[in-house]
Write an enzyme that holds these catalytic residues in place. Structure first.
Site, PDB file in Angstrom:
ATOM      1  N   TYR A 162      35.071  94.869  24.274  1.00  0.00           N
ATOM      2  CA  TYR A 162      34.557  94.446  25.582  1.00  0.00           C
ATOM      3  C   TYR A 162      35.697  93.900  26.442  1.00  0.00           C
ATOM      4  O   TYR A 162      35.845  94.270  27.612  1.00  0.00           O
ATOM      5  CB  TYR A 162      33.486  93.376  25.356  1.00  0.00           C
ATOM      6  CG  TYR A 162      32.724  92.959  26.591  1.00  0.00           C
ATOM      7  CD1 TYR A 162      31.742  93.766  27.130  1.00  0.00           C
ATOM      8  CD2 TYR A 162      32.987  91.732  27.206  1.00  0.00           C
ATOM      9  CE1 TYR A 162      31.024  93.374  28.258  1.00  0.00           C
ATOM     10  CE2 TYR A 162      32.280  91.338  28.327  1.00  0.00           C
ATOM     11  CZ  TYR A 162      31.296  92.158  28.845  1.00  0.00           C
ATOM     12  OH  TYR A 162      30.589  91.764  29.965  1.00  0.00           O
ATOM     13  N   ALA A 164      38.883  94.452  26.139  1.00  0.00           N
ATOM     14  CA  ALA A 164      39.814  95.535  26.502  1.00  0.00           C
ATOM     15  C   ALA A 164      39.261  96.322  27.682  1.00  0.00           C
ATOM     16  O   ALA A 164      39.988  96.653  28.626  1.00  0.00           O
ATOM     17  CB  ALA A 164      40.026  96.453  25.297  1.00  0.00           C
TER      18      ALA A 164
HETATM   19  P1  NDP Z   1      22.000  94.441  30.846  1.00  0.00           P
HETATM   20  O1  NDP Z   1      22.092  94.901  29.443  1.00  0.00           O
HETATM   21  O2  NDP Z   1      20.931  93.516  31.237  1.00  0.00           O
HETATM   22  O3  NDP Z   1      21.942  95.727  31.819  1.00  0.00           O
HETATM   23  C1  NDP Z   1      22.831  96.784  31.637  1.00  0.00           C
HETATM   24  C2  NDP Z   1      22.463  97.887  32.599  1.00  0.00           C
HETATM   25  O4  NDP Z   1      23.395  98.977  32.426  1.00  0.00           O
HETATM   26  C3  NDP Z   1      21.087  98.462  32.328  1.00  0.00           C
HETATM   27  O5  NDP Z   1      20.511  98.869  33.556  1.00  0.00           O
HETATM   28  C4  NDP Z   1      21.388  99.672  31.466  1.00  0.00           C
HETATM   29  O6  NDP Z   1      20.327 100.603  31.506  1.00  0.00           O
HETATM   30  C5  NDP Z   1      22.666 100.169  32.150  1.00  0.00           C
HETATM   31  N1  NDP Z   1      23.478 101.060  31.333  1.00  0.00           N
HETATM   32  C6  NDP Z   1      24.026 100.828  30.119  1.00  0.00           C
HETATM   33  N2  NDP Z   1      24.676 101.916  29.681  1.00  0.00           N
HETATM   34  C7  NDP Z   1      24.580 102.853  30.660  1.00  0.00           C
HETATM   35  C8  NDP Z   1      25.044 104.183  30.801  1.00  0.00           C
HETATM   36  N3  NDP Z   1      25.768 104.804  29.837  1.00  0.00           N
HETATM   37  N4  NDP Z   1      24.759 104.852  31.933  1.00  0.00           N
HETATM   38  C9  NDP Z   1      24.013 104.255  32.908  1.00  0.00           C
HETATM   39  N5  NDP Z   1      23.557 103.006  32.842  1.00  0.00           N
HETATM   40  C10 NDP Z   1      23.826 102.311  31.709  1.00  0.00           C
HETATM   41  O7  NDP Z   1      23.423  93.820  31.185  1.00  0.00           O
HETATM   42  P2  NDP Z   1      23.871  92.709  32.257  1.00  0.00           P
HETATM   43  O8  NDP Z   1      23.007  92.746  33.431  1.00  0.00           O
HETATM   44  O9  NDP Z   1      24.062  91.446  31.521  1.00  0.00           O
HETATM   45  O10 NDP Z   1      25.335  93.244  32.604  1.00  0.00           O
HETATM   46  C11 NDP Z   1      25.616  94.016  33.758  1.00  0.00           C
HETATM   47  C12 NDP Z   1      27.116  94.077  33.936  1.00  0.00           C
HETATM   48  O11 NDP Z   1      27.619  92.738  34.080  1.00  0.00           O
HETATM   49  C13 NDP Z   1      27.866  94.682  32.743  1.00  0.00           C
HETATM   50  O12 NDP Z   1      28.961  95.430  33.210  1.00  0.00           O
HETATM   51  C14 NDP Z   1      28.345  93.460  31.990  1.00  0.00           C
HETATM   52  O13 NDP Z   1      29.483  93.726  31.221  1.00  0.00           O
HETATM   53  C15 NDP Z   1      28.664  92.533  33.146  1.00  0.00           C
HETATM   54  N6  NDP Z   1      28.712  91.123  32.760  1.00  0.00           N
HETATM   55  C16 NDP Z   1      27.613  90.523  32.200  1.00  0.00           C
HETATM   56  C17 NDP Z   1      27.681  89.197  31.851  1.00  0.00           C
HETATM   57  C18 NDP Z   1      26.531  88.474  31.248  1.00  0.00           C
HETATM   58  O14 NDP Z   1      26.744  87.338  30.755  1.00  0.00           O
HETATM   59  N7  NDP Z   1      25.327  89.013  31.237  1.00  0.00           N
HETATM   60  C19 NDP Z   1      28.902  88.399  32.067  1.00  0.00           C
HETATM   61  C20 NDP Z   1      29.986  89.154  32.647  1.00  0.00           C
HETATM   62  C21 NDP Z   1      29.871  90.451  32.985  1.00  0.00           C
HETATM   63  P3  NDP Z   1      20.060 101.726  30.350  1.00  0.00           P
HETATM   64  O15 NDP Z   1      20.393 101.068  29.046  1.00  0.00           O
HETATM   65  O16 NDP Z   1      18.643 102.093  30.515  1.00  0.00           O
HETATM   66  O17 NDP Z   1      20.982 102.857  30.690  1.00  0.00           O
END
Ligand code: NDP
Length: 257
Positions: A162, A164
């Site tokens: 993550y 990286a």
């Molecule tokens: P969630 O797991 O709640 O949501 C992730 C979203 O990404 C979902 O809509 C999921 O939908 C989608 N997703 C995952 N893989 C794919 C793919 N291959 N293609 C298209 N869509 C995809 O995560 P968060 O809301 O917590 O995180 C959102 C972003 O914020 C991420 O980049 C995360 O790294 C970043 N972040 C989060 C933090 C936290 O504490 N929550 C802190 C710092 C950064 P589906 O699986 O249906 O495709």
């Protein structure tokens, strides 16, 4: 000074695409952009979740449209961007947010885990950014906002793949900012600390870990998805026209401590 020249935080008439918009931070950011006037399309892999998310927020008077896409698949990414442009005629704001995490000690990480995280968080960001940039270059304007993490810059156990991927996002944000500036495209990143979402809820259930996280945060609490809403609206708006290549920490003071 002429106050009439102050830029607006409104996004009326702008077209935004938010990947990973079906839940968590992505859905909150999508709603915030829509509330500020943008036409917003959310994307993720599961149509059923996208449909439910749009129906849920419609109850609050927020209108979103959706397209199914897998950010790790180049054809699917191009199809997603084509759908947005066919539906709305342009693409002004990309929130490159889709992401995932597999937390494991270094010695337990399988090649499969590494590939999953890097394919989604880094290759995915690249593919979506590239497809969006092609459209924005034609328009000679755009805002790209990549969603990084404090772990793009801070070292923590169990975050090998993550961290990286997020460090990579920070770097490509700066490279794209420099490459796309001549086309009037701003490229910035938002780097949140812990935000309570489906990605982190189980991790935050451990009481000792939760206490440690809160103790590391100046503002003395874990973030909520709504905490990222203001920063994304700001970076998407004309108010941020002179900001590019920046990594905006939305971390309650974690990295400053
Ligand atoms: P969630 O797991 O709640 O949501 C992730 C979203 O990404 C979902 O809509 C999921 O939908 C989608 N997703 C995952 N893989 C794919 C793919 N291959 N293609 C298209 N869509 C995809 O995560 P968060 O809301 O917590 O995180 C959102 C972003 O914020 C991420 O980049 C995360 O790294 C970043 N972040 C989060 C933090 C936290 O504490 N929550 C802190 C710092 C950064 P589906 O699986 O249906 O495709």
């Amino acid at each position: 000074m002429d106050a009439r020249r102050f830029p607006s935080f409104r996004l009326d008439g702008k077209v935004a695409l938010v990947t990973g918009g079906s839940r968590g931070i992505g859905l909150a950011m999508a709603c915030a952009l829509a509330v500020h006037g943008a036409n917003v399309v959310i994307a993720s892999r599961k149509a059923v979740d996208l449909k439910k998310a749009t129906e849920d927020v419609a109850g609050q008077g927020i209108s979103l449209s959706w397209v199914q896409a897998d950010v790790t698949d180049k054809e699917s990414v191009q199809h997603m961007v084509n759908c947005v442009v066919e539906q709305h005629g342009r693409l002004d704001i990309l929130v490159n947010n889709a992401g995932m995490n597999i937390r494991k000690p270094l010695i337990d990480i399988e090649e499969y885990d590494w590939n999953q995280v890097l394919d989604t968080n880094l290759k995915g960001i690249f593919l979506v950014g590239q497809a969006a940039a092609k459209q924005m270059i034609q328009q000679r304007s755009g805002k790209i906002i990549n969603i990084s993490s404090i772990f793009g810059g801070v070292g923590m156990p169990f975050q090998t793949s993550y961290a990286a991927s997020k460090g990579g996002i920070n770097q490509l944000t700066k490279v794209w900012a420099s490459e796309l500036a001549p086309y009037n495209i701003n490229v910035n990143a938002i780097a949140p600390a812990y935000i309570r979402t489906p990605m982190t809820s189980a991790w935050l259930e451990d009481e000792e870990r939760y206490r440690d996280i809160v103790k590391s945060t100046m503002l003395n609490r874990v973030g909520e998805p709504e905490d990222v809403a203001g920063p994304v609206v700001f970076l998407a708006s004309d108010a941020a026209n002179y900001i590019t290549g920046h990594i905006l920490y939305v971390d309650g003071g974690w990295t400053a401590k």
